[in-house]
Enzyme design. Structure first.
Site, PDB file in Angstrom:
ATOM      1  N   ARG A  11       0.845  -1.207   0.000  1.00 49.84           N
ATOM      2  CA  ARG A  11       0.000   0.000   0.000  1.00 49.84           C
ATOM      3  C   ARG A  11       0.887   1.267   0.000  1.00 49.84           C
ATOM      4  O   ARG A  11       1.069   1.904  -1.017  1.00 49.84           O
ATOM      5  CB  ARG A  11      -0.951  -0.024   1.212  1.00 49.84           C
ATOM      6  CG  ARG A  11      -2.115   0.962   1.093  1.00 49.84           C
ATOM      7  CD  ARG A  11      -1.781   2.361   1.518  1.00 49.84           C
ATOM      8  NE  ARG A  11      -1.294   2.433   2.907  1.00 49.84           N
ATOM      9  CZ  ARG A  11      -0.739   3.517   3.421  1.00 49.84           C
ATOM     10  NH1 ARG A  11      -0.601   4.608   2.700  1.00 49.84           N
ATOM     11  NH2 ARG A  11      -0.282   3.504   4.665  1.00 49.84           N
ATOM     12  N   ASP A  12       1.479   1.587   1.131  1.00 53.90           N
ATOM     13  CA  ASP A  12       2.315   2.792   1.222  1.00 53.90           C
ATOM     14  C   ASP A  12       3.436   2.725   0.194  1.00 53.90           C
ATOM     15  O   ASP A  12       3.813   3.726  -0.417  1.00 53.90           O
ATOM     16  CB  ASP A  12       2.900   2.893   2.643  1.00 53.90           C
ATOM     17  CG  ASP A  12       3.162   4.322   3.087  1.00 53.90           C
ATOM     18  OD1 ASP A  12       3.303   5.191   2.211  1.00 53.90           O
ATOM     19  OD2 ASP A  12       3.227   4.569   4.303  1.00 53.90           O
ATOM     20  N   HIS A 203       4.664   4.117  12.838  1.00 47.67           N
ATOM     21  CA  HIS A 203       4.838   4.053  11.382  1.00 47.67           C
ATOM     22  C   HIS A 203       5.835   5.154  11.016  1.00 47.67           C
ATOM     23  O   HIS A 203       5.511   6.332  11.076  1.00 47.67           O
ATOM     24  CB  HIS A 203       3.457   4.299  10.757  1.00 47.67           C
ATOM     25  CG  HIS A 203       3.414   4.444   9.279  1.00 47.67           C
ATOM     26  ND1 HIS A 203       2.764   3.548   8.461  1.00 47.67           N
ATOM     27  CD2 HIS A 203       3.890   5.397   8.438  1.00 47.67           C
ATOM     28  CE1 HIS A 203       2.841   3.937   7.210  1.00 47.67           C
ATOM     29  NE2 HIS A 203       3.521   5.068   7.158  1.00 47.67           N
ATOM     30  N   HIS A 205       8.870   6.912   8.492  1.00 47.55           N
ATOM     31  CA  HIS A 205       9.525   7.058   7.185  1.00 47.55           C
ATOM     32  C   HIS A 205      10.973   7.472   7.434  1.00 47.55           C
ATOM     33  O   HIS A 205      11.298   8.051   8.470  1.00 47.55           O
ATOM     34  CB  HIS A 205       8.785   8.089   6.331  1.00 47.55           C
ATOM     35  CG  HIS A 205       7.521   7.547   5.755  1.00 47.55           C
ATOM     36  ND1 HIS A 205       7.395   7.174   4.437  1.00 47.55           N
ATOM     37  CD2 HIS A 205       6.320   7.285   6.325  1.00 47.55           C
ATOM     38  CE1 HIS A 205       6.174   6.707   4.224  1.00 47.55           C
ATOM     39  NE2 HIS A 205       5.488   6.767   5.357  1.00 47.55           N
ATOM     40  N   CYS A 236       3.961   9.286   0.362  1.00 44.00           N
ATOM     41  CA  CYS A 236       2.582   9.714   0.159  1.00 44.00           C
ATOM     42  C   CYS A 236       2.532  10.735  -0.964  1.00 44.00           C
ATOM     43  O   CYS A 236       3.250  11.728  -0.936  1.00 44.00           O
ATOM     44  CB  CYS A 236       2.025  10.321   1.439  1.00 44.00           C
ATOM     45  SG  CYS A 236       0.365  10.961   1.211  1.00 44.00           S
ATOM     46  N   ASN A 245       9.222   4.327   3.544  1.00 43.21           N
ATOM     47  CA  ASN A 245       9.062   3.820   4.911  1.00 43.21           C
ATOM     48  C   ASN A 245      10.380   3.237   5.386  1.00 43.21           C
ATOM     49  O   ASN A 245      11.226   2.855   4.585  1.00 43.21           O
ATOM     50  CB  ASN A 245       8.034   2.673   4.939  1.00 43.21           C
ATOM     51  CG  ASN A 245       6.626   3.152   4.736  1.00 43.21           C
ATOM     52  OD1 ASN A 245       6.171   3.322   3.615  1.00 43.21           O
ATOM     53  ND2 ASN A 245       5.925   3.369   5.811  1.00 43.21           N
TER      54      ASN A 245
END
Ligand code: COA
Ligand code: ZN
Length: 297
Positions: A11-12, A203, A205, A236, A245
């Site tokens: 996803r990310d 989470h 990055h 994003c 990430n």
């Protein structure tokens, strides 16, 4: 398992990439991650395909997925329509994103923070009847690309509201990778004191090379759940300056070296890095990638 890793690469990792992978390619990546023993995978998002074409077809992806027992599959949702689509696709854990600042929230999902908090409460309520776990994310929890430094008090208030409403867990997201270990330590200590560490996750990055240092700081606060993306993919499309990430292989290496079990096989992860690099036509890999490859050889 001592530390639970939630793999967000599908996803990310993919939401910001060109080329756009087709469903078979996304599925192949998820399969490879499952083979590596990832206990939890965010397979995609239910968002507007016009806003994020990379994530179109997540419903069909979910239908084709062969998940083994004990593996948790989640998907990101921005609004009620996303919830309905995820539910229809059989998703049992949804990641619902609230950006802490107004500007980021508007840019990302065209809603005010109050509006998305209302939706979050409704989704949590519906989730109770539908047997859907809601993992609530607080995005740009340290710094916003539009508003700068974020007040930790504001983060703590929103966290309390979301957990109070019944979110299954609360994920603190450093969307643009701007937090440092001292900030992580202060915020996670505060939240762990208020709610206990078990409902919290982080989470990170790796924009400023502090990703792993931030994971370590959070581990020291008792946090045992982390998002990461294979090969350090990620970013994003609506948050300028966001880099990848923190890489799953780096986080697994750190955790295992510190004596935490993750249940993940490093060789399987390295094979997933190779696959995603082939699929995207670019060399990916976390900071320890070359060393890890040498060890595996
Ligand atoms: N999934 C799929 N389609 C959706 C949707 C969802 N969750 N929510 C809305 N849509 C569709 C609507 O049906 C509508 O389609 P139509 O034009 O064919 O009728 C269109 O998107 C616009 O709907 P609207 O409610 O006006 O949304 P918007 O234009 O204000 O955009 C979002 C809001 C949330 C849909 C959009 O900004 C978005 O998808 N953002 C995702 C951001 C993201 O993924 N960020 C990265 C992860 S944090
Ligand atoms: Zn992210």
């Amino acid at each position: 398992m001592d530390v639970l890793i939630n793999e967000v690469g599908p996803r990310d990792g993919l939401q910001n990439q060109l080329p756009i992978l087709d469903l078979d390619q996304r599925l192949a990546l998820i399969d490879r991650l499952l083979e590596a023993g990832l206990p939890r995978i965010e397979i995609g998002s239910f968002v507007s395909p016009r806003a994020v074409p990379q994530m179109a077809g997540t419903d069909r992806l979910a239908a084709q997925l062969r998940v083994r027992p004990g593996v948790e599959v989640s998907a990101l949702i921005p609004n009620m329509k996303g919830y309905e689509l995820a539910l229809g696709a059989g998703i049992r854990t949804v990641a619902l994103v609230v950006s802490v600042t107004e500007s980021m929230n508007q840019k990302n999902i065209r809603m005010s923070v109050d509006q998305v908090m209302d939706i979050a409460r409704q989704v949590i309520e519906l989730g109770r009847d539908d047997d859907v776990r809601v993992s609530a994310y607080l995005a740009v929890a340290f710094e916003c690309p539009f508003e700068g430094q974020v007040d930790p008090g504001r983060v703590a208030d929103l966290a309390a509201e979301l957990l109070g409403a019944g979110a299954a867990e609360l994920v603190i997201a450093d969307t643009i990778g701007a937090g440092n270990p001292a900030q992580v330590s202060a915020l996670m200590t505060r939240l762990a004191q208020a709610h206990g560490p078990d409902v919290l996750a982080c989470h990170f990055h790796d924009t400023r090379a502090l990703g792993l240092a931030n994971v370590y700081a959070a581990l020291e606060c008792g946090i045992r759940r982390f998002d990461s993306a294979i090969g350090g993919l990620g970013g994003c499309p609506f948050a300028p300056g966001a880099k990848g990430n923190v890489a799953t292989e780096d986080v697994v290496m750190l955790c295992e070296q510190l004596g935490f079990r993750t249940g993940i096989r490093m060789e399987g992860l390295l094979s997933a890095v190779t696959l995603v690099s082939d699929l995207l036509g670019n060399e990916y890999g976390g900071r320890a990638y070359s060393w890890l490859k040498q060890q595996a050889a």
